[in-house]
Design a protein around this motif. Structure first.
Motif, mmCIF file in Angstrom:
data_model
loop_
_atom_site.group_PDB
_atom_site.id
_atom_site.type_symbol
_atom_site.label_atom_id
_atom_site.label_comp_id
_atom_site.label_asym_id
_atom_site.label_seq_id
_atom_site.Cartn_x
_atom_site.Cartn_y
_atom_site.Cartn_z
ATOM 1 N N ILE A 6 0.853 -1.185 0.000
ATOM 2 C CA ILE A 6 0.000 0.000 0.000
ATOM 3 C C ILE A 6 0.888 1.233 0.000
ATOM 4 N N SER A 7 0.392 2.288 -0.590
ATOM 5 C CA SER A 7 1.151 3.542 -0.632
ATOM 6 C C SER A 7 0.188 4.702 -0.816
ATOM 7 N N ASP A 8 0.680 5.870 -0.517
ATOM 8 C CA ASP A 8 -0.041 7.109 -0.808
ATOM 9 C C ASP A 8 -1.482 7.087 -0.306
ATOM 10 N N GLY A 116 6.082 3.897 -4.494
ATOM 11 C CA GLY A 116 4.787 4.557 -4.638
ATOM 12 C C GLY A 116 4.997 5.859 -5.385
ATOM 13 N N HIS A 117 4.527 6.940 -4.787
ATOM 14 C CA HIS A 117 4.759 8.323 -5.209
ATOM 15 C C HIS A 117 4.002 8.760 -6.459
ATOM 16 N N THR A 118 3.988 7.967 -7.507
ATOM 17 C CA THR A 118 3.398 8.409 -8.771
ATOM 18 C C THR A 118 1.881 8.276 -8.810
ATOM 19 N N HIS A 119 1.313 7.536 -7.857
ATOM 20 C CA HIS A 119 -0.124 7.264 -7.787
ATOM 21 C C HIS A 119 -0.600 6.412 -8.964
ATOM 22 N N THR A 120 0.326 5.798 -9.682
ATOM 23 C CA THR A 120 -0.003 4.947 -10.826
ATOM 24 C C THR A 120 0.406 3.509 -10.510
ATOM 25 N N ILE A 132 7.068 -3.200 -8.265
ATOM 26 C CA ILE A 132 5.638 -3.050 -7.980
ATOM 27 C C ILE A 132 5.362 -1.662 -7.417
ATOM 28 N N ASN A 133 4.433 -0.979 -8.033
ATOM 29 C CA ASN A 133 3.891 0.255 -7.475
ATOM 30 C C ASN A 133 2.412 -0.028 -7.229
ATOM 31 N N PRO A 134 1.983 -0.065 -5.953
ATOM 32 C CA PRO A 134 0.579 -0.378 -5.677
ATOM 33 C C PRO A 134 -0.385 0.739 -6.050
ATOM 34 N N GLU A 142 -10.120 9.116 -8.488
ATOM 35 C CA GLU A 142 -9.983 8.184 -9.603
ATOM 36 C C GLU A 142 -9.856 6.774 -9.050
ATOM 37 N N ARG A 143 -8.958 6.014 -9.550
ATOM 38 C CA ARG A 143 -8.784 4.602 -9.192
ATOM 39 C C ARG A 143 -7.947 4.463 -7.920
ATOM 40 N N ALA A 144 -8.554 3.992 -6.831
ATOM 41 C CA ALA A 144 -7.829 3.719 -5.583
ATOM 42 C C ALA A 144 -7.384 2.264 -5.615
#
Length: 161
Positions: A6-8, A116-120, A132-134, A142-144
């Motif tokens: 999980i992130s952001d 994380g960071h990019t929200h993508t 992996i970026n969650p 938008e998409r959580a």
């Protein structure tokens, strides 16, 4: 072993609770948070999990975040963590500097790099390393998303909240 990523979360308590429910339904007890809790009041929502976390660029009150983490028995590693679960070496970094994220992937020391960071949300493979970026558990209208990583199969799935 399945690990929740999980992130952001950015103070979005409703989505944090959705994520915790999803992780519980999947039988996940270990979580990695790649930063940007933002405020300390969200940390107790992670109680009951084995939580490992790093700071993001929007984590404001670091001292109180650390105190809340200690109160729930969580581990915090400042800006970077090198962890091992069931023989899988995992790098945990918020991802603020893209060059650092890419270097962690390319160095071949890690089986998994979580940023994380990019929200993508994404999963990418480079050699043996799975990046992996969650995505953002907040979603920002938008998409959580969060991710589920399986140490046995070395695969990750992005899940919407």
């Amino acid at each position: 072993m399945k690990i929740g990523l999980i992130s952001d979360t950015h103070d979005h308590v409703t989505n944090i609770r959705k994520a915790m429910s999803l992780f519980r339904l999947q039988g996940i007890t270990t979580l990695l948070h790649a930063g940007d809790f933002c405020s300390p009041f969200t940390v107790p929502e992670f109680e009951g999990f084995e939580l490992h976390a790093v700071f993001g660029n929007n984590d404001g009150d670091a001292y109180r975040i650390l105190m809340k983490m200690e109160a729930i028995g969580a581990e915090h590693y400042a800006e970077f963590a090198s962890l091992t679960f069931e023989g899988r070496r995992i790098a945990l970094y918020h991802g603020t500097q893209e060059a650092i994220s890419e270097a962690l992937v390319k160095c071949r020391e890690y089986d998994v790099v979580v940023t994380g960071h990019t929200h993508t949300a994404f999963t990418k493979s480079e050699g043996k390393t799975l990046w992996i970026n969650p995505g953002s558990a907040h979603g920002f209208g938008e998409r959580a998303t969060v991710a589920l990583y399986d140490t046995q199969t070395h695969e990750a799935v992005i899940a919407e909240l």
